[in-house]
Design a protein around this motif. Structure first.
Motif, PDB file in Angstrom:
ATOM      1  N   ALA A  22       0.832  -1.206   0.000  1.00  0.00           N
ATOM      2  CA  ALA A  22       0.000   0.000   0.000  1.00  0.00           C
ATOM      3  C   ALA A  22       0.862   1.250   0.000  1.00  0.00           C
ATOM      4  CB  ALA A  22      -0.930  -0.017   1.218  1.00  0.00           C
ATOM      5  N   THR A  23       2.005   1.218   0.709  1.00  0.00           N
ATOM      6  CA  THR A  23       2.905   2.376   0.692  1.00  0.00           C
ATOM      7  C   THR A  23       3.486   2.567  -0.706  1.00  0.00           C
ATOM      8  OG1 THR A  23       3.442   1.898   2.990  1.00  0.00           O
ATOM      9  CG2 THR A  23       4.871   3.434   1.847  1.00  0.00           C
ATOM     10  N   ALA A  24       3.898   1.447  -1.319  1.00  0.00           N
ATOM     11  CA  ALA A  24       4.448   1.526  -2.681  1.00  0.00           C
ATOM     12  C   ALA A  24       3.385   2.018  -3.652  1.00  0.00           C
ATOM     13  CB  ALA A  24       4.972   0.154  -3.113  1.00  0.00           C
ATOM     14  N   TRP A  25       2.154   1.553  -3.452  1.00  0.00           N
ATOM     15  CA  TRP A  25       1.042   1.990  -4.314  1.00  0.00           C
ATOM     16  C   TRP A  25       0.837   3.493  -4.179  1.00  0.00           C
ATOM     17  CZ3 TRP A  25      -3.634   4.410  -3.355  1.00  0.00           C
ATOM     18  CH2 TRP A  25      -4.578   4.381  -4.391  1.00  0.00           C
ATOM     19  N   ALA A  26       0.865   3.966  -2.921  1.00  0.00           N
ATOM     20  CA  ALA A  26       0.596   5.377  -2.677  1.00  0.00           C
ATOM     21  C   ALA A  26       1.745   6.273  -3.138  1.00  0.00           C
ATOM     22  CB  ALA A  26       0.319   5.613  -1.191  1.00  0.00           C
ATOM     23  N   LEU A  27       2.951   5.718  -3.256  1.00  0.00           N
ATOM     24  CA  LEU A  27       4.073   6.500  -3.784  1.00  0.00           C
ATOM     25  C   LEU A  27       3.699   7.080  -5.130  1.00  0.00           C
ATOM     26  CD1 LEU A  27       7.357   4.462  -3.260  1.00  0.00           C
ATOM     27  CD2 LEU A  27       6.518   6.446  -1.996  1.00  0.00           C
ATOM     28  N   PHE A  28       3.051   6.252  -5.954  1.00  0.00           N
ATOM     29  CA  PHE A  28       2.657   6.691  -7.286  1.00  0.00           C
ATOM     30  C   PHE A  28       1.265   7.301  -7.288  1.00  0.00           C
ATOM     31  CE2 PHE A  28       0.273   5.555 -11.128  1.00  0.00           C
ATOM     32  CZ  PHE A  28       0.912   6.380 -12.034  1.00  0.00           C
ATOM     33  N   SER A  29       0.302   6.556  -6.737  1.00  0.00           N
ATOM     34  CA  SER A  29      -1.086   6.972  -6.880  1.00  0.00           C
ATOM     35  C   SER A  29      -1.457   8.141  -5.976  1.00  0.00           C
ATOM     36  CB  SER A  29      -2.009   5.787  -6.606  1.00  0.00           C
ATOM     37  OG  SER A  29      -1.816   4.800  -7.589  1.00  0.00           O
ATOM     38  N   GLY A  30      -0.771   8.289  -4.836  1.00  0.00           N
ATOM     39  CA  GLY A  30      -1.090   9.382  -3.924  1.00  0.00           C
ATOM     40  C   GLY A  30      -0.909  10.745  -4.572  1.00  0.00           C
ATOM     41  N   PRO A  31       0.339  11.102  -4.943  1.00  0.00           N
ATOM     42  CA  PRO A  31       0.542  12.449  -5.499  1.00  0.00           C
ATOM     43  C   PRO A  31      -0.082  12.635  -6.883  1.00  0.00           C
ATOM     44  CG  PRO A  31       2.611  11.224  -5.433  1.00  0.00           C
ATOM     45  CD  PRO A  31       1.599  10.409  -4.693  1.00  0.00           C
ATOM     46  N   THR A  32      -0.145  11.591  -7.715  1.00  0.00           N
ATOM     47  CA  THR A  32      -0.623  11.805  -9.089  1.00  0.00           C
ATOM     48  C   THR A  32      -2.129  11.655  -9.229  1.00  0.00           C
ATOM     49  OG1 THR A  32      -0.331   9.475  -9.605  1.00  0.00           O
ATOM     50  CG2 THR A  32       1.513  10.924 -10.113  1.00  0.00           C
ATOM     51  N   ASN A  33      -2.788  11.083  -8.215  1.00  0.00           N
ATOM     52  CA  ASN A  33      -4.222  10.816  -8.286  1.00  0.00           C
ATOM     53  C   ASN A  33      -4.591   9.804  -9.371  1.00  0.00           C
ATOM     54  OD1 ASN A  33      -5.036  12.407  -6.159  1.00  0.00           O
ATOM     55  ND2 ASN A  33      -5.046  14.243  -7.436  1.00  0.00           N
ATOM     56  N   TYR A  34      -3.630   8.974  -9.803  1.00  0.00           N
ATOM     57  CA  TYR A  34      -3.926   7.910 -10.758  1.00  0.00           C
ATOM     58  C   TYR A  34      -4.188   6.642  -9.944  1.00  0.00           C
ATOM     59  CZ  TYR A  34      -2.395  10.325 -14.988  1.00  0.00           C
ATOM     60  OH  TYR A  34      -2.290  11.174 -16.041  1.00  0.00           O
ATOM     61  N   VAL A  35      -5.447   6.199  -9.934  1.00  0.00           N
ATOM     62  CA  VAL A  35      -5.761   4.993  -9.161  1.00  0.00           C
ATOM     63  C   VAL A  35      -5.350   3.766  -9.978  1.00  0.00           C
ATOM     64  CG1 VAL A  35      -7.597   3.585  -8.184  1.00  0.00           C
ATOM     65  CG2 VAL A  35      -7.622   6.058  -7.886  1.00  0.00           C
ATOM     66  N   SER A  36      -4.352   3.044  -9.478  1.00  0.00           N
ATOM     67  CA  SER A  36      -3.858   1.879 -10.218  1.00  0.00           C
ATOM     68  C   SER A  36      -4.422   0.589  -9.627  1.00  0.00           C
ATOM     69  CB  SER A  36      -2.332   1.846 -10.149  1.00  0.00           C
ATOM     70  OG  SER A  36      -1.879   0.537 -10.428  1.00  0.00           O
ATOM     71  N   LEU A  37      -4.964  -0.262 -10.496  1.00  0.00           N
ATOM     72  CA  LEU A  37      -5.423  -1.586 -10.065  1.00  0.00           C
ATOM     73  C   LEU A  37      -4.482  -2.662 -10.606  1.00  0.00           C
ATOM     74  CD1 LEU A  37      -9.307  -1.353 -10.466  1.00  0.00           C
ATOM     75  CD2 LEU A  37      -8.003  -1.405  -8.363  1.00  0.00           C
ATOM     76  N   ALA A  38      -3.223  -2.262 -10.839  1.00  0.00           N
ATOM     77  CA  ALA A  38      -2.273  -3.202 -11.434  1.00  0.00           C
ATOM     78  C   ALA A  38      -1.424  -3.905 -10.383  1.00  0.00           C
ATOM     79  CB  ALA A  38      -1.369  -2.471 -12.418  1.00  0.00           C
TER      80      ALA A  38
END
Lengths: 404, 313
Positions: free
Chosen positions: B48-64
């Protein structure tokens, strides 16, 4: 002298009290189980795992429980602790750890599915619980049993099952009932690949002419091109190593196309009661499928009746259900013979003893059940075991009549 | 570091190092159920931390997430019996990063719901490719992973990954890359006009995030003993990571951490007490959470903290 007498009395009273307290301690035998109630595995576990666990607990407790010598030779009822592994192997590991260390279960029923059984095998081994794995089709049984000596593998593997099917075809060919032309199709997934890997060399060795041998992806919806192509080749035997949706699909399409080979074999699902209920007994007369049991035996008949009563009329399937029930019977008999909840002794007994179960006398060799049922056939609305042909209760195959 | 650390940051580093050392001692206290639970928590914190590294600041919700996790697990199944463990881990991270690079280049120009759908499809696509390869080339879908790595060792590796993910996040935040990301998250058009190469920044972040998630998959793989595409590429992993990260709040680096812990504990508690109604009850809890804690646990904690300080000051 008197002093001595009093002393002896006091000691024996204390011993009796200790024995009494000890006997009172075991109010129930805790049996744990974790399998899928939700997720992709829920359908399969809902057929073979849960109904049989439920039936077994009800049957055992109706008879008063499991007879324990260590509890003053009394019957002790079973208390079931159940968890949902949500079809996730990580959750299955967690649930077994929980059963072993938090609930302190006396015994744990093996989970449902190949993946869950393999993922939890190290946990069963770590805490010394016997693991009687039923719903995992694997050719590696002997190897796994060596790795985890407390594990037992009851359903056989693709090599054996496909080999038995080919032996049956060979016999029918030798009797002049069918020719040598075989068309074979398999689903590109675990079961299909294992089966085809066993069938290919066996068919070749037996001198069959394989006119079609292709796979289709998991979840293929339209099977009519495959059926039509195979129909054009005019095989004597049609073999589909299929999963339930495709088993239904091949049957439906072949009926529509009027494809009516002498041997029509489908994979998983062919032995399910719902298969017969969907197509009617007349339609599927003579259809062969993966699985089998000695359906005419009084034990299986009683089992079917009890299963229906305990599960709102739900019938057991003719492949893994009765084996799952037999695995639980084995556990009960092993505990009663040992007479206590000593897991190491029960594990030893499971590996070496002979057990009287719904599927007949059961004795494991190298922790693996040898020669399980592989092929069955619908005859008059019941699914009869055909192969291996040397099993007690094996029926003679009939040639498939025209679709009705 | 390029910038001198503030006093608050020094305290945070010392405190988290101490916490990590304390957590690392857990297997000494219990190597059964609690360790299994801790492994679950640590793996989801890292993901979840790794996910939020990208999706948090960019607002791109990734389901990958499942695509990276599964690929990491498959690298282990392919290499674990022949290569030394560190090499396997490096390979898994590389595969995760390359996968993110390839998909990122193709898709990060998409935005909003298009990206969500694509990322979900990616896990399915990879799963089908792996299945195709296995059926056509190796002739067997299932793979056995017989490596002897204990539960404690898995747990320690996961703790290490959590630390790496948090440290990476912290380092990114105070770098030019982090600043660029925040601008992109606020308004991508403005970012592009200010001279930020938005596609490059996004792809780079996606690669870091993908590599970390693939590493979690690799570390977890020995726990499964047996994997097949359906097990490795389980879509539930993708959904749970998003739910946990959003529950915690993805705008703070420590947000996912405070989301994962209550989520896993609650899930476990409900599953233990009500095995037949887990999802029903969990769903109801979510509804309540969304209604009463709309800004996530981290937002709620910050608000509570401010109130305490405000009152005492």
């Amino acid at each position: 002298m008197r002093k001595n007498l009093i002393g002896t009395l006091a000691v024996s009273a204390a011993l009796m009290a200790a024995g009494f307290v000890h006997a009172q301690e075991i109010k129930s035998i805790k049996i744990g189980t974790a399998a899928a109630k939700t997720g992709p595995g829920a359908g399969g576990a809902g057929v073979t795992h849960w109904p049989n666990v439920k039936l077994w607990v009800a049957q055992v407790n109706k008879g008063g429980g499991i007879l324990l010598k260590s509890a003053g030779n009394k019957r002790v009822p079973v208390e079931l602790i159940e968890y949902d592994d949500r079809s996730s192997n990580d959750d299955a590991v967690k649930a077994i750890e929980r059963l072993a260390t938090q609930d302190k279960a006396d015994f744990i029923i093996a989970p449902w599915g190949t993946g869950a059984n393999l993922a939890t095998a190290p946990v069963f081994a770590k805490y010394g619980y016997p693991q009687i794995a039923v719903t995992s089709v694997t050719d590696k049984g002997p190897e796994l049993a060596k790795r985890w000596p407390n594990s037992f593998w009851l359903l056989g593997g693709g090599q054996h099952m496909a080999g038995s099917l080919v032996d049956l075809l060979k016999k029918m060919n030798a009797e002049g009932k069918i020719g040598k032309k075989v068309a074979m199709v398999h689903v590109a997934d675990g079961y299909g690949l294992d089966m085809v890997a066993g069938a290919r060399p066996a068919l070749k060795a037996a001198g069959f002419d394989v006119v079609y041998d292709k796979s289709y992806p998991l979840g293929t919806q339209d099977l009519s091109p495959i059926v039509n192509e195979i129909k054009g080749l005019g095989p004597d035997a049609f073999i589909a190593f299929s999963y339930p949706p495709d088993t239904f699909g091949f049957t439906e399409q072949s009926k529509i196309a009027g494809f009516n080979p002498k041997v029509f074999y489908v994979g998983v699902g062919g032995a399910f009661p719902v298969y017969r209920n969907k197509f009617t007994a007349a339609t599927i007369e003579g259809v062969m499928g993966t699985g089998g049991w000695d359906v005419a035996s009084p034990k299986i008949q009683d089992y079917i009746k009890a299963h229906k009563e305990a599960n709102n009329g739900g019938e057991p399937d003719a492949w893994a259900s009765s084996v799952q029930y037999a695995a639980l019977e084995m556990l009960q008999q092993a505990i009663e013979r040992v007479g206590s909840l000593d897991r190491a002794a029960v594990t030893k007994e499971l590996g070496s003893g002979e057990f009287d179960t719904v599927i007949g006398k059961l004795k494991l060799k190298g922790n693996v059940r040898e020669n399980p049922w592989a092929v069955g056939q619908w005859q008059g609305g019941s699914f009869y075991g055909l192969a291996p042909t040397n099993l007690p209760g094996a029926h003679a195959p009939v040639l498939k009549p025209a679709w009705k | 570091m390029i910038f001198p650390m503030q006093r608050r940051e020094v305290i945070a580093v010392v405190a988290s190092t101490a916490a990590l050392a304390l957590l690392a001692g857990l297997p000494l206290a219990d190597d059964g159920f609690w360790l299994a639970l801790a492994i679950s928590i640590a793996s989801y914190v890292a993901m979840a931390t790794a996910w939020a590294l990208f999706s948090g600041p960019t607002n791109y919700v990734s389901l990958a997430t499942a695509a990276f996790f599964g690929s990491g697990a498959y690298v282990v199944s392919a290499l674990a019996e022949t290569a030394p463990w560190p090499v396997v881990l490096v390979a898994a991270a590389l595969v995760g990063a390359l996968l993110a690079l390839a998909t990122g280049l193709a898709t990060l120009r998409l935005s909003g719901v298009y990206f969500v759908i694509f990322s979900f499809g990616l896990a399915e696509l990879i799963r089908q490719l792996v299945t195709y390869y296995q059926t056509q080339v190796t002739g067997s879908v299932g793979r056995y992973i017989f490596v002897t790595i204990s539960a404690s060792e898995i747990y320690w590796q996961l703790l290490g990954l959590c630390a790496i993910a948090l440290f990476t996040g912290w380092a990114i935040q105070r770098s030019r890359l982090g600043f660029a990301l925040r601008v992109i998250g606020d308004d991508e058009t403005v970012a592009a006009h200010s001279g930020i190469d938005t596609a490059r920044v996004k792809v780079l972040l996606f690669c870091i995030s993908g590599a970390l998630i693939a590493l979690v998959g690799a570390v977890m793989a020995p726990r499964f003993t047996y994997i097949e595409p359906q097990i490795a590429y389980n879509p539930m992993v993708s959904f749970q990571v998003v739910i946990m990260a959003l529950l915690g709040g993805s705008k703070r680096l420590w947000g996912p951490l405070v989301g994962v812990i209550p989520f896993v504990l609650l899930h476990e508690w409900i599953a233990g007490r009500f095995p037949n109604h887990t999802h029903l009850l969990l769903g109801m809890v979510f509804l309540l959470v969304v209604y009463f804690v709309p800004q996530g646990v981290s937002g709620w904690l910050e608000k509570a903290w401010r109130r305490i300080r405000g009152e005492s000051a």
